[in-house]
Design an enzyme around this catalytic site. Structure first.
Site, PDB file in Angstrom:
ATOM      1  CG  ASP A 281      -1.899  -0.961   1.238  1.00  0.00           C
ATOM      2  OD1 ASP A 281      -2.330  -1.653   0.133  1.00  0.00           O
ATOM      3  OD2 ASP A 281      -2.209  -1.762   2.285  1.00  0.00           O
TER       4      ASP A 281
ATOM      5  CB  SER B  12       6.648   0.729   4.827  1.00  0.00           C
ATOM      6  OG  SER B  12       5.485  -0.046   5.318  1.00  0.00           O
TER       7      SER B  12
END
Length: 300
Positions: free
Chosen positions: A244, A274
């Protein structure tokens, strides 16, 4: 140009485990954390943190105020987030192993209460040239795609999680299709990345393709354009929102005027940051952090 992310909003229950639970097995978790998540929420936050103007449309249950608050704090416009009074909020049960791999079980909840009336209301506020970003965690997906096409919106689809709904969609209406290797295999019944791209290029010649390959990086392909970029090697802690994050940063860069290669590089860097952090939305970096990462030598 405005970005509209019509997507899911979930509460994530994340459990740290030694290994994924097997059939018939009961195990203890060493830690449990509560995070804001859902592919829609994660991608909206990634767009916002990348510097894009993004609106989120979707539905939450009455207990989902934390999700709207998280989007607001990240700079996402939440004027199109509605509460479904009699349905629980969407949520996910996530197992995370010491290597950072995850296993996810979803409950759609309020995400599955999106109907044509709500879709038409939302899309009436956008016009030709705006970008709509979609995933497969909400209802009325086919109607959203059809109306968006008629209005001249640029449609980005991340067909995840992959299920029978995807087979019912007219993918020729999609302008940008972003998939991982597993989804590519499901769509084409082929194994090799180049074969997957070739099959999709033949089937949907007007659709730009982005194929993410985990440890092997990512590929962009559209007509005569082709670009690829490897991953940045970091210590993985939790891979939950990596895809994402990639999506939000890639398309923010691309529609901001960057080349496909530069957009891949920026998105790969954002994803690397991330996976080095715990949680879904909390792991998404800011644009400044990605710039600092690329300017440093720590990832080389």
């Amino acid at each position: 140009m405005k970005f509209l992310n019509f997507g899911s909003l979930n509460i994530d229950y994340v459990y740290s485990v030694d290994h994924f639970v097997r059939a018939g097995e009961t195990i203890a978790s060493s830690e449990m954390n509560l995070f804001c998540g859902g592919k829609g929420l994660n991608q909206s936050m990634a767009f916002a943190k990348a510097g894009a103007e993004v609106y989120h449309a979707g539905r939450i249950g009455k207990e989902g105020g934390m999700l709207k608050a998280a989007l607001d704090e990240a700079g996402v416009n939440t004027s199109l987030v509605r509460v479904s009074e009699n349905v629980a909020c969407g949520h996910a049960i996530i197992q995370v192993t010491p290597s950072g791999e995850n296993s996810i079980m979803l409950y759609g909840g309020a995400n599955r209460t999106i109907d044509k009336i709500f879709v038409d209301e939302v899309l009436s506020k956008f016009s030709a040239g705006d970008v709509i970003v979609l995933q497969n965690e909400i209802s009325s997906l086919s109607h959203i795609i059809s109306v968006a096409k008629k209005k001249g919106l640029i449609t980005v689809l991340n067909p995840s999680p992959f299920n029978n709904v995807i087979g019912e969609l007219d993918l020729s209406l999609i302008d940008y299709l972003i998939i991982n290797e597993t989804e590519g295999k499901e769509l084409t019944r082929l194994e090799a990345p180049r074969d997957i791209i070739g099959a999709l290029r033949n089937a949907y010649p007007e659709t730009a393709l982005v194929l993410t390959l985990g440890k092997d990086g990512a590929i962009y392909s559209y007509k005569n354009e082709y670009a690829e970029h490897p991953i940045f090697k970091v210590r993985a802690v939790d891979t939950t929102a990596a895809g994402d994050t990639f999506t939000g940063f890639f398309f923010s860069e691309l529609f901001g005027g960057a080349s496909p290669y530069s957009s891949l590089r920026f998105a790969c860097a954002a994803s690397a940051i991330s996976v080095s952090r715990k949680g879904a939305s909390p792991s998404i970096p800011t644009r400044a952090e990605v710039v600092d990462f690329l300017n440093s030598e720590s990832h080389l």
